[in-house]
Design a protein around this motif. Structure first.
Motif, PDB file in Angstrom:
ATOM      1  N   ASN A  64      -8.904  20.839   1.505  1.00 57.37           N
ATOM      2  CA  ASN A  64      -9.975  20.130   0.803  1.00 57.37           C
ATOM      3  C   ASN A  64      -9.484  19.422  -0.449  1.00 57.37           C
ATOM      4  O   ASN A  64     -10.159  18.536  -0.975  1.00 57.37           O
ATOM      5  CB  ASN A  64     -11.100  21.095   0.438  1.00 57.37           C
ATOM      6  N   LYS A  65      -8.332  19.811  -0.961  1.00 56.71           N
ATOM      7  CA  LYS A  65      -7.771  19.167  -2.143  1.00 56.71           C
ATOM      8  C   LYS A  65      -7.193  17.794  -1.831  1.00 56.71           C
ATOM      9  O   LYS A  65      -6.902  17.014  -2.737  1.00 56.71           O
ATOM     10  CB  LYS A  65      -6.687  20.050  -2.751  1.00 56.71           C
ATOM     11  N   LEU A  66      -7.019  17.488  -0.554  1.00 51.22           N
ATOM     12  CA  LEU A  66      -6.425  16.219  -0.124  1.00 51.22           C
ATOM     13  C   LEU A  66      -7.529  15.279   0.338  1.00 51.22           C
ATOM     14  O   LEU A  66      -8.269  15.599   1.264  1.00 51.22           O
ATOM     15  CB  LEU A  66      -5.422  16.466   1.004  1.00 51.22           C
ATOM     16  N   LYS A  67      -7.632  14.136  -0.293  1.00 52.45           N
ATOM     17  CA  LYS A  67      -8.711  13.202   0.019  1.00 52.45           C
ATOM     18  C   LYS A  67      -8.229  11.981   0.791  1.00 52.45           C
ATOM     19  O   LYS A  67      -8.923  11.474   1.662  1.00 52.45           O
ATOM     20  CB  LYS A  67      -9.390  12.750  -1.278  1.00 52.45           C
ATOM     21  N   ASN A  68      -7.041  11.512   0.476  1.00 52.51           N
ATOM     22  CA  ASN A  68      -6.544  10.276   1.069  1.00 52.51           C
ATOM     23  C   ASN A  68      -5.321  10.601   1.926  1.00 52.51           C
ATOM     24  O   ASN A  68      -4.252  10.894   1.400  1.00 52.51           O
ATOM     25  CB  ASN A  68      -6.180   9.270  -0.033  1.00 52.51           C
ATOM     26  N   VAL A  69      -5.477  10.575   3.238  1.00 49.69           N
ATOM     27  CA  VAL A  69      -4.400  10.919   4.166  1.00 49.69           C
ATOM     28  C   VAL A  69      -4.293   9.835   5.227  1.00 49.69           C
ATOM     29  O   VAL A  69      -5.286   9.488   5.879  1.00 49.69           O
ATOM     30  CB  VAL A  69      -4.649  12.296   4.829  1.00 49.69           C
ATOM     31  N   ASP A  70      -3.088   9.284   5.399  1.00 48.07           N
ATOM     32  CA  ASP A  70      -2.855   8.245   6.401  1.00 48.07           C
ATOM     33  C   ASP A  70      -2.313   8.798   7.713  1.00 48.07           C
ATOM     34  O   ASP A  70      -2.562   8.232   8.777  1.00 48.07           O
ATOM     35  CB  ASP A  70      -1.859   7.205   5.873  1.00 48.07           C
ATOM     36  N   VAL A  71      -1.545   9.886   7.660  1.00 48.25           N
ATOM     37  CA  VAL A  71      -0.962  10.473   8.863  1.00 48.25           C
ATOM     38  C   VAL A  71      -0.646  11.936   8.594  1.00 48.25           C
ATOM     39  O   VAL A  71      -0.289  12.307   7.469  1.00 48.25           O
ATOM     40  CB  VAL A  71       0.310   9.703   9.304  1.00 48.25           C
TER      41      VAL A  71
ATOM     42  N   GLN B 152       0.829  -1.200   0.000  1.00 48.20           N
ATOM     43  CA  GLN B 152       0.000   0.000   0.000  1.00 48.20           C
ATOM     44  C   GLN B 152       0.865   1.252   0.000  1.00 48.20           C
ATOM     45  O   GLN B 152       1.954   1.282   0.568  1.00 48.20           O
ATOM     46  CB  GLN B 152      -0.894   0.004   1.254  1.00 48.20           C
ATOM     47  N   GLU B 153       0.387   2.310  -0.638  1.00 43.63           N
ATOM     48  CA  GLU B 153       1.059   3.604  -0.573  1.00 43.63           C
ATOM     49  C   GLU B 153       0.824   4.248   0.796  1.00 43.63           C
ATOM     50  O   GLU B 153      -0.211   4.030   1.431  1.00 43.63           O
ATOM     51  CB  GLU B 153       0.529   4.540  -1.657  1.00 43.63           C
ATOM     52  N   LEU B 154       1.763   5.043   1.224  1.00 46.51           N
ATOM     53  CA  LEU B 154       1.641   5.812   2.458  1.00 46.51           C
ATOM     54  C   LEU B 154       1.464   7.282   2.090  1.00 46.51           C
ATOM     55  O   LEU B 154       2.308   7.861   1.398  1.00 46.51           O
ATOM     56  CB  LEU B 154       2.895   5.621   3.331  1.00 46.51           C
ATOM     57  N   HIS B 155       0.369   7.882   2.544  1.00 46.70           N
ATOM     58  CA  HIS B 155       0.045   9.274   2.232  1.00 46.70           C
ATOM     59  C   HIS B 155       0.232  10.126   3.481  1.00 46.70           C
ATOM     60  O   HIS B 155      -0.474   9.950   4.477  1.00 46.70           O
ATOM     61  CB  HIS B 155      -1.395   9.393   1.724  1.00 46.70           C
ATOM     62  N   ILE B 156       1.174  11.059   3.424  1.00 51.04           N
ATOM     63  CA  ILE B 156       1.532  11.912   4.552  1.00 51.04           C
ATOM     64  C   ILE B 156       1.201  13.367   4.220  1.00 51.04           C
ATOM     65  O   ILE B 156       1.489  13.839   3.120  1.00 51.04           O
ATOM     66  CB  ILE B 156       3.040  11.809   4.876  1.00 51.04           C
ATOM     67  N   VAL B 157       0.615  14.073   5.177  1.00 51.82           N
ATOM     68  CA  VAL B 157       0.536  15.522   5.121  1.00 51.82           C
ATOM     69  C   VAL B 157       1.559  16.054   6.114  1.00 51.82           C
ATOM     70  O   VAL B 157       1.531  15.711   7.294  1.00 51.82           O
ATOM     71  CB  VAL B 157      -0.870  16.047   5.465  1.00 51.82           C
TER      72      VAL B 157
ATOM     73  N   PRO C 216      -4.238   9.791  12.299  1.00 49.72           N
ATOM     74  CA  PRO C 216      -3.460  10.215  13.465  1.00 49.72           C
ATOM     75  C   PRO C 216      -2.639  11.466  13.143  1.00 49.72           C
ATOM     76  O   PRO C 216      -2.120  11.612  12.035  1.00 49.72           O
ATOM     77  CB  PRO C 216      -2.559   9.009  13.765  1.00 49.72           C
ATOM     78  N   VAL C 217      -2.548  12.359  14.126  1.00 48.78           N
ATOM     79  CA  VAL C 217      -1.796  13.607  13.972  1.00 48.78           C
ATOM     80  C   VAL C 217      -0.657  13.614  14.983  1.00 48.78           C
ATOM     81  O   VAL C 217      -0.881  13.404  16.182  1.00 48.78           O
ATOM     82  CB  VAL C 217      -2.697  14.838  14.179  1.00 48.78           C
ATOM     83  N   TYR C 218       0.557  13.869  14.504  1.00 50.81           N
ATOM     84  CA  TYR C 218       1.744  13.887  15.356  1.00 50.81           C
ATOM     85  C   TYR C 218       2.371  15.277  15.331  1.00 50.81           C
ATOM     86  O   TYR C 218       2.424  15.938  14.296  1.00 50.81           O
ATOM     87  CB  TYR C 218       2.764  12.855  14.873  1.00 50.81           C
ATOM     88  N   PHE C 219       2.872  15.687  16.487  1.00 47.07           N
ATOM     89  CA  PHE C 219       3.497  16.993  16.658  1.00 47.07           C
ATOM     90  C   PHE C 219       4.911  16.819  17.180  1.00 47.07           C
ATOM     91  O   PHE C 219       5.135  16.112  18.175  1.00 47.07           O
ATOM     92  CB  PHE C 219       2.685  17.844  17.631  1.00 47.07           C
ATOM     93  N   ILE C 220       5.871  17.438  16.502  1.00 47.60           N
ATOM     94  CA  ILE C 220       7.261  17.468  16.940  1.00 47.60           C
ATOM     95  C   ILE C 220       7.591  18.924  17.256  1.00 47.60           C
ATOM     96  O   ILE C 220       7.408  19.802  16.417  1.00 47.60           O
ATOM     97  CB  ILE C 220       8.204  16.897  15.855  1.00 47.60           C
ATOM     98  N   PRO C 221       8.082  19.236  18.455  1.00 49.75           N
ATOM     99  CA  PRO C 221       8.233  20.631  18.883  1.00 49.75           C
ATOM    100  C   PRO C 221       9.252  21.420  18.073  1.00 49.75           C
ATOM    101  O   PRO C 221      10.238  20.886  17.558  1.00 49.75           O
ATOM    102  CB  PRO C 221       8.685  20.510  20.344  1.00 49.75           C
TER     103      PRO C 221
END
Length: 227
Positions: free
Chosen positions: A36-43, A15-20, A73-78
């Protein structure tokens, strides 16, 4: 929006991995039409400087809700400015919105058909107490590193750098204001000749002056697939 496809023989999944990926939002409101232009997001990965001392609490919360819209899931790095939020404790706000904080730690991120990669976050600003991340000794997963300042990664020894398959960073804004092509930092961009490939984002918002010249605001859509 910057779209980029990485074909990597080390990527072990069908499977492809789609990252924002977004960094250096600072005091800017994220544009809903862009998302709204992004439809398929994994992380979703936030690469630091989500806020600064100018950021209203309502804007921070609205931005977080927008980045959660894909139920991924949303991840934050300081980043270095994230300590400046005056109206609340940033870590408390992130926890209330179910945002995962990676502060010198890592996490296995599961996507689609139970495939998982290792996401590591280096935090030299210590929003959480220092603790050893597991990536130094992990060789089994596809590994992505996010560190706000690319200089921190570039100062790592070569053996530790080679643990990763992809590195995401920001901080520099590409210089933000460039005159005759000159600025305090070099332009950002993809450095695929590096091993591993390195992204230095020019960021989404602005620091100090609300102005860009010779650089551009960036939000990144990254697709990783096996070659």
């Amino acid at each position: 929006m910057d779209k980029h496809v990485i074909e990597d023989s080390a990527f072990p999944f069908a499977q492809e991995l789609h990252i924002v990926f977004i960094s250096d939002v600072h005091n800017r409101e994220i544009n809903q039409n862009t998302l709204n232009k992004l439809k398929n997001v994994d992380v979703v990965i936030i690469g630091g400087d989500l806020v600064d001392k100018r950021t209203p609490l309502t804007r921070l919360k609205n931005n977080l809700e927008k980045l959660k819209q894909w139920k991924a899931p949303v991840y934050f790095i300081p980043g270095n400015n994230d300590h400046e939020l005056e109206r609340a404790n940033l870590l408390d706000v992130l926890d209330q919105h179910h945002i995962h904080v990676l502060s010198n730690s890592d996490n296995e991120v599961t996507f689609q058909s139970e495939d998982g990669f290792l996401l590591s976050g280096i935090d030299p600003y210590f929003m959480k107490p220092r603790r050893q991340a597991a990536y130094i000794n992990d060789h089994t997963n596809y590994q992505i590193l996010c560190v706000h300042d690319p200089y921190v990664y570039q100062k790592m020894n070569r053996q530790d750098q080679k643990q990763f398959d992809l590195v995401l960073s920001g901080h520099t804004h590409g210089g933000q204001i460039r005159l005759f092509g000159l600025g305090p930092y070099t332009r950002g961009g993809w450095f695929e000749s590096e091993k591993p490939p390195l992204l230095i984002s020019e960021g989404y918002g602005t620091s100090l002056l609300p102005l860009r010249l010779g650089t551009r605001a960036e939000l990144h859509s990254i697709i990783i697939k096996s070659s």
